[in-house]
Scaffold this active site. Structure first.
Site, PDB file in Angstrom:
ATOM      1  N   CYS A 197       0.822  -1.211   0.000  1.00 22.24           N
ATOM      2  CA  CYS A 197       0.000   0.000   0.000  1.00 22.24           C
ATOM      3  C   CYS A 197       0.862   1.271   0.000  1.00 22.24           C
ATOM      4  CB  CYS A 197      -0.987  -0.034   1.162  1.00 22.24           C
ATOM      5  SG  CYS A 197      -2.434   0.997   0.869  1.00 22.24           S
ATOM      6  N   GLN A 210       3.764   2.636  -2.774  1.00 18.30           N
ATOM      7  CA  GLN A 210       3.939   3.972  -3.351  1.00 18.30           C
ATOM      8  C   GLN A 210       5.338   4.508  -3.069  1.00 18.30           C
ATOM      9  OE1 GLN A 210       0.704   5.957  -1.383  1.00 18.30           O
ATOM     10  NE2 GLN A 210      -0.800   4.538  -2.250  1.00 18.30           N
ATOM     11  N   ASN A 249      -7.210  -0.080   0.919  1.00 19.34           N
ATOM     12  CA  ASN A 249      -7.387   1.171   1.647  1.00 19.34           C
ATOM     13  C   ASN A 249      -6.338   2.155   1.147  1.00 19.34           C
ATOM     14  OD1 ASN A 249      -7.832   3.287   3.350  1.00 19.34           O
ATOM     15  ND2 ASN A 249      -7.125   2.267   5.204  1.00 19.34           N
ATOM     16  N   GLY A 255      -5.824   6.036  -1.187  1.00 21.43           N
ATOM     17  CA  GLY A 255      -6.346   7.169  -1.941  1.00 21.43           C
ATOM     18  C   GLY A 255      -5.369   7.700  -2.959  1.00 21.43           C
ATOM     19  N   PHE A 256      -4.141   7.147  -2.988  1.00 17.36           N
ATOM     20  CA  PHE A 256      -3.116   7.532  -3.941  1.00 17.36           C
ATOM     21  C   PHE A 256      -2.661   6.288  -4.701  1.00 17.36           C
ATOM     22  CE2 PHE A 256      -3.082  10.762  -0.710  1.00 17.36           C
ATOM     23  CZ  PHE A 256      -2.823  11.951  -1.381  1.00 17.36           C
ATOM     24  N   HIS A 258      -3.959  -5.002   0.305  1.00 18.30           N
ATOM     25  CA  HIS A 258      -3.593  -5.545   1.616  1.00 18.30           C
ATOM     26  C   HIS A 258      -3.696  -7.067   1.634  1.00 18.30           C
ATOM     27  CE1 HIS A 258      -3.444  -1.766   4.071  1.00 18.30           C
ATOM     28  NE2 HIS A 258      -4.081  -1.332   3.005  1.00 18.30           N
ATOM     29  N   GLU A 310      -2.562  -8.950   3.863  1.00  9.54           N
ATOM     30  CA  GLU A 310      -2.808  -9.373   5.246  1.00  9.54           C
ATOM     31  C   GLU A 310      -4.280  -9.257   5.601  1.00  9.54           C
ATOM     32  OE1 GLU A 310      -2.872  -4.991   5.829  1.00  9.54           O
ATOM     33  OE2 GLU A 310      -1.949  -6.400   4.465  1.00  9.54           O
TER      34      GLU A 310
END
Length: 397
Positions: free
Chosen positions: A256, A260, A298, A300-301, A354, A356
């Protein structure tokens, strides 16, 4: 029956929703985002990646199973605010130790219930994630709107230092110890070291400001970059650290926000999605096997690779970088967002979602096996070749 205190929700563009106070009475601000998961509200609330975000649950009934002492993904609730349509009057589950609203109130989380969350979600899908305020102490929408527009935006927000651990700690391997991993805590969830521990990995979780010497002093066989909140364009320290890990050819896995960070370290840009991916039912294609996974998200980028991004079809060719060739390994089938990277010349790979889970499906749990195999010395190309063969075998069976 006692009537609940009234509350209002005002979006940055002026759209207003009326409801009732849920959780703590007060006022809060953050970025309005929606989560499509039908379960896992406790894990959502305690996920550090939701720091400074007001979460709208699209599932209408929330709180049905209460809360317990086992499902938290961190030591506290991180959401800035909480929006639900129909809160459960009574939480019922054999594991429950309390009610959701009591937990929200105890931790000072301001929420609102009785809201048409379908209309609110449709609005955010059309207009994009935006700043929002919830108040159960001021019923003047115009006054609240003015405060919303003065609140900080998510673009440009450097938040990892606000959610990271203050001191290093260790999660021991289960059974025989195989490897040691240094995990940079940018907002880690508890289930990450648990999934590694199940594979014989001892994880040293370190603060976000750690140096390469701090990581290697643990005796690490590999490095992990965790999920977390904020704008990856501001995370200059972790990016520089990732570049040093790549230079030293230490095996690296990022999830996540960590994905990035690695994307930036490889020379790619990042950009903000319109309304992001949040929930436990997002379809992702693993290009190595052709398998479509249902995954937990989860973020937003996203990472911007040459020739892709903002809905464009992601190229399948090798992209040359300072650290050698890189391929996009995973793609979201809803909007063609880059969901994973794998380096061909250095031992590194990432996924944007994710594996996990917690909460969520376990389709992508194999990625922790892939990480262990990378540490073991099996290159990603070998792993992916084997994965494709196994996938074809299942297809032809």
């Amino acid at each position: 029956m006692t009537r609940r205190r009234s509350a209002i929700l005002v979006l940055e563009d002026g759209r207003t929703f009326h409801g009732e106070a849920y959780g703590s009475v007060g006022e809060t601000f953050g970025e309005a985002v929606f989560n499509t998961g039908m379960t896992g509200y406790q894990e959502t609330l305690t996920d550090p990646s939701y720091h400074r975000q007001v979460v709208v649950q699209t599932a209408p009934h929330i709180g049905n199973t209460g809360v317990n002492g086992e499902d938290d993904e961190s030591g506290r609730i991180w959401v800035a605010g909480y929006v639900v349509r129909d809160p459960a009057r009574i939480g019922s589950n054999w594991r429950a130790t309390g009610g959701l609203e009591d937990r929200l109130a105890a931790e000072g989380v301001v929420g609102i219930s009785g809201v048409d969350t379908r209309a609110l979600t449709r609005h955010l899908r059309e207009r994009g994630a935006m700043r929002v305020g919830i108040s159960s102490v001021d019923d003047d929408p115009r006054a609240l709107l003015a405060r919303v527009r003065q609140s900080p935006q998510m673009v440009g927000a450097d938040l990892s230092a606000e959610v990271t651990t203050e001191k290093p700690y260790v999660v021991q391997a289960q059974g025989a110890h195989r490897f040691t991993v240094a995990a940079l805590d940018l907002g880690i969830k508890r289930n990450v070291p648990r999934r590694l521990a199940a594979r014989g990995v001892t994880t040293h979780v370190l603060p976000a400001g750690s140096s390469i010497d701090d990581l290697l002093a643990t005796g690490a066989d590999a490095v992990f970059f965790s999920p977390g909140p904020g704008d990856p364009a501001t995370a200059h320290g972790p990016v520089a650290l990732a570049r040093e890990v790549l230079r030293r050819q230490v095996p690296l896995f990022g999830i996540c926000f960590g994905s990035q960070i690695l994307g930036r370290a490889l020379g790619f840009g990042t950009y903000k999605l319109g309304y992001g991916h949040r929930g436990i039912n997002q379809p992702v294609l693993d290009r190595a096997t052709g398998k479509v996974e249902v995954t937990s998200h989860n973020h937003g980028f996203a990472v911007q690779v040459p020739g892709a991004g903002h809905g464009a079809v992601v190229p399948d060719q090798v992209i040359e970088t300072e650290f050698g060739g890189v391929q996009v390994s995973h793609v979201c089938l809803n909007d063609n967002v880059v969901e994973g990277l794998r380096a061909k010349d250095v031992p590194a790979f990432t996924v944007q979602y994710h594996p996990e889970a917690a909460a969520g499906p376990h389709d992508a749990d194999y990625l922790f096996d892939r990480f262990a195999e990378l540490i073991e010395g099996r290159g990603l190309d070998q792993q992916h070749s084997e994965g494709r063969t196994h996938s074809e075998g299942r297809t032809n069976a």
